[in-house]
Design a protein around this motif. Sequence first.
Motif, PDB file in Angstrom:
ATOM      1  N   ILE A 154       4.631   5.894  10.305  1.00  0.00           N
ATOM      2  CA  ILE A 154       3.583   5.905  11.333  1.00  0.00           C
ATOM      3  C   ILE A 154       4.015   6.872  12.420  1.00  0.00           C
ATOM      4  N   SER A 155       3.168   7.852  12.740  1.00  0.00           N
ATOM      5  CA  SER A 155       3.593   8.916  13.661  1.00  0.00           C
ATOM      6  C   SER A 155       3.231   8.668  15.114  1.00  0.00           C
ATOM      7  N   GLY A 156       2.648   7.508  15.435  1.00  0.00           N
ATOM      8  CA  GLY A 156       2.332   7.239  16.835  1.00  0.00           C
ATOM      9  C   GLY A 156       1.411   6.057  16.980  1.00  0.00           C
ATOM     10  N   ALA A 157       1.626   5.269  18.016  1.00  0.00           N
ATOM     11  CA  ALA A 157       0.791   4.095  18.252  1.00  0.00           C
ATOM     12  C   ALA A 157      -0.644   4.505  18.539  1.00  0.00           C
ATOM     13  N   GLY A 158      -1.583   3.883  17.850  1.00  0.00           N
ATOM     14  CA  GLY A 158      -2.988   4.159  18.067  1.00  0.00           C
ATOM     15  C   GLY A 158      -3.484   5.435  17.427  1.00  0.00           C
ATOM     16  N   SER A 159      -2.635   6.101  16.657  1.00  0.00           N
ATOM     17  CA  SER A 159      -3.011   7.366  16.041  1.00  0.00           C
ATOM     18  C   SER A 159      -3.835   7.149  14.780  1.00  0.00           C
ATOM     19  N   SER A 160      -4.506   8.204  14.334  1.00  0.00           N
ATOM     20  CA  SER A 160      -5.251   8.128  13.083  1.00  0.00           C
ATOM     21  C   SER A 160      -4.334   7.841  11.897  1.00  0.00           C
ATOM     22  N   PRO A 161      -3.115   8.401  11.839  1.00  0.00           N
ATOM     23  CA  PRO A 161      -2.212   8.015  10.757  1.00  0.00           C
ATOM     24  C   PRO A 161      -1.903   6.515  10.735  1.00  0.00           C
ATOM     25  N   GLN A 162      -1.770   5.899  11.903  1.00  0.00           N
ATOM     26  CA  GLN A 162      -1.555   4.452  11.911  1.00  0.00           C
ATOM     27  C   GLN A 162      -2.791   3.727  11.403  1.00  0.00           C
ATOM     28  N   LEU A 163      -3.965   4.174  11.832  1.00  0.00           N
ATOM     29  CA  LEU A 163      -5.209   3.569  11.366  1.00  0.00           C
ATOM     30  C   LEU A 163      -5.310   3.681   9.849  1.00  0.00           C
ATOM     31  N   ALA A 164      -4.990   4.862   9.314  1.00  0.00           N
ATOM     32  CA  ALA A 164      -5.059   5.068   7.869  1.00  0.00           C
ATOM     33  C   ALA A 164      -4.095   4.152   7.134  1.00  0.00           C
ATOM     34  N   ALA A 165      -2.903   3.960   7.700  1.00  0.00           N
ATOM     35  CA  ALA A 165      -1.924   3.077   7.068  1.00  0.00           C
ATOM     36  C   ALA A 165      -2.419   1.638   7.033  1.00  0.00           C
ATOM     37  N   GLU A 166      -2.962   1.177   8.156  1.00  0.00           N
ATOM     38  CA  GLU A 166      -3.446  -0.203   8.203  1.00  0.00           C
ATOM     39  C   GLU A 166      -4.666  -0.394   7.297  1.00  0.00           C
ATOM     40  N   VAL A 170      -4.897  -3.123   4.205  1.00  0.00           N
ATOM     41  CA  VAL A 170      -5.986  -4.102   4.113  1.00  0.00           C
ATOM     42  C   VAL A 170      -6.749  -3.923   2.810  1.00  0.00           C
ATOM     43  N   ARG A 171      -7.034  -2.681   2.452  1.00  0.00           N
ATOM     44  CA  ARG A 171      -7.800  -2.415   1.232  1.00  0.00           C
ATOM     45  C   ARG A 171      -7.064  -2.891  -0.010  1.00  0.00           C
ATOM     46  N   THR A 172      -5.754  -2.688  -0.044  1.00  0.00           N
ATOM     47  CA  THR A 172      -4.974  -2.993  -1.242  1.00  0.00           C
ATOM     48  C   THR A 172      -4.329  -4.379  -1.218  1.00  0.00           C
ATOM     49  N   LYS A 173      -4.382  -5.038  -0.030  1.00  0.00           N
ATOM     50  CA  LYS A 173      -3.731  -6.343   0.148  1.00  0.00           C
ATOM     51  C   LYS A 173      -2.227  -6.260  -0.141  1.00  0.00           C
ATOM     52  N   LEU A 174      -1.640  -5.134   0.218  1.00  0.00           N
ATOM     53  CA  LEU A 174      -0.213  -4.929   0.032  1.00  0.00           C
ATOM     54  C   LEU A 174       0.511  -5.077   1.369  1.00  0.00           C
ATOM     55  N   ASP A 175       1.582  -5.848   1.377  1.00  0.00           N
ATOM     56  CA  ASP A 175       2.365  -6.067   2.595  1.00  0.00           C
ATOM     57  C   ASP A 175       3.494  -5.041   2.638  1.00  0.00           C
ATOM     58  N   LEU A 176       3.183  -3.876   3.194  1.00  0.00           N
ATOM     59  CA  LEU A 176       4.147  -2.785   3.237  1.00  0.00           C
ATOM     60  C   LEU A 176       4.780  -2.672   4.622  1.00  0.00           C
ATOM     61  N   MET A 177       6.061  -2.363   4.654  1.00  0.00           N
ATOM     62  CA  MET A 177       6.751  -2.187   5.929  1.00  0.00           C
ATOM     63  C   MET A 177       6.384  -0.830   6.518  1.00  0.00           C
ATOM     64  N   SER A 178       6.069  -0.807   7.810  1.00  0.00           N
ATOM     65  CA  SER A 178       5.796   0.437   8.512  1.00  0.00           C
ATOM     66  C   SER A 178       7.022   0.864   9.301  1.00  0.00           C
ATOM     67  N   VAL A 179       7.279   2.157   9.329  1.00  0.00           N
ATOM     68  CA  VAL A 179       8.385   2.727  10.103  1.00  0.00           C
ATOM     69  C   VAL A 179       7.760   3.596  11.182  1.00  0.00           C
ATOM     70  N   ASN A 180       7.973   3.239  12.443  1.00  0.00           N
ATOM     71  CA  ASN A 180       7.322   3.928  13.560  1.00  0.00           C
ATOM     72  C   ASN A 180       8.160   5.092  14.076  1.00  0.00           C
ATOM     73  N   THR A 197       8.643   6.426   2.218  1.00  0.00           N
ATOM     74  CA  THR A 197       7.947   6.773   0.980  1.00  0.00           C
ATOM     75  C   THR A 197       6.685   7.594   1.186  1.00  0.00           C
ATOM     76  N   MET A 198       5.868   7.246   2.204  1.00  0.00           N
ATOM     77  CA  MET A 198       4.540   7.853   2.270  1.00  0.00           C
ATOM     78  C   MET A 198       3.993   7.806   3.687  1.00  0.00           C
ATOM     79  N   MET A 199       2.911   8.558   3.900  1.00  0.00           N
ATOM     80  CA  MET A 199       2.202   8.518   5.167  1.00  0.00           C
ATOM     81  C   MET A 199       0.872   9.257   5.029  1.00  0.00           C
ATOM     82  N   ALA A 200       0.006   9.033   5.982  1.00  0.00           N
ATOM     83  CA  ALA A 200      -1.218   9.821   6.129  1.00  0.00           C
ATOM     84  C   ALA A 200      -0.981  10.736   7.314  1.00  0.00           C
ATOM     85  N   VAL A 201      -1.263  12.022   7.149  1.00  0.00           N
ATOM     86  CA  VAL A 201      -0.848  12.983   8.156  1.00  0.00           C
ATOM     87  C   VAL A 201      -1.819  14.162   8.186  1.00  0.00           C
ATOM     88  N   THR A 202      -1.852  14.873   9.288  1.00  0.00           N
ATOM     89  CA  THR A 202      -2.750  16.012   9.414  1.00  0.00           C
ATOM     90  C   THR A 202      -2.337  17.137   8.460  1.00  0.00           C
TER      91      THR A 202
END
Length: 320
Positions: A154-166, A170-180, A197-202
């Motif tokens: 997660i690249s920042g609180a309240g960012s679009s990447p955080q929104l995409a991660a959440e 929710v969509r997959t019902k997977l309990d994944l650990m986030s690294v901020n 492992t992964m992220m959503a990013v510009t």
Amino acid sequence: MNFRRVFCTAALIAALPFASAQAQNRIVRVIVPYAPGGNIDVIARTFSKELGELMEETWIVENVPGANGAIGTERVARSAPNGTTLLFSADVHSMLPLVVKKVPYDPIKDFTPVALVAKAPLLFVVNAQKVKANDLKELVTEIQAAPANFTFAISGAGSSPQLAAEMFKVRTKLDLMSVNYKGTGPAVTDVAAGHVTMMAVTPLAALNLARAGKLKALAVTSPTRFEGAPEIPTTAEAGMPGYEVLNSYGFWGPANLPADQLARLSEAMRKTAQSAKMKQRLLELGVMSTWESPKDFEKHIVTEFDRNRKIYEGAGIKPE
């Protein structure tokens, strides 16, 4: 929420020439509430250069980072509403109160939306060596087999990447650990290195790494393929229809920005955003040039805030 009434008529715009003796000597400060070099900073500088030339003014970009963007943003909120101090930011501007307690301003009431000028999808990327999946459907199956092996940057609180991660969780019902992380650069670097492992990013931050084989881009989070990277499938094509996140960029002024200043600024931004030169330049940065009037931009902000609030509530995310 009540929309602020914004009067931006064609007649008023036509009556306001960009250049005047007063305008030629005017300095406009564009506050970017983040460190230099990031997506928001680069786009702000690209627009400010063109706007300064168009309006025959001196446009200066000032980076005022800190407190997840709140320090620089508050400076704009407390500045005089005369059109000489503007904020350039993204959706995180209105989303911050959803994840951070005691933000020292109201992102809607304390600002005047001037224009939305650019949008960008996110790239859903994974570490190219550690992840076998080639699309989102395969990724979900791979995670389900060994969820402890997967983490989300997660690249920042309240960012679009955080929104995409959440949204993904929710969509997959997977309990994944986030690294901020405190910025996009360190987050992307750690995904490429395999520490996360992964992220959503510009696209600006990850496209070159994906094309170099250090990251694997599984999808672009838009309803259609991104013109700047047509080889990457949409999330629907990658097995997850409806999973869409677009990052929007725009200019704000302090509350009660006079109608004449608002009209003048917004019209200049329209001309700049719709120019062939700007469209090509932004595409090279992984961004799509667009424009929305003050009234439409305000509607966009409120609509996105309500949608994102529901997403965060569904994910159990509360301000901290």
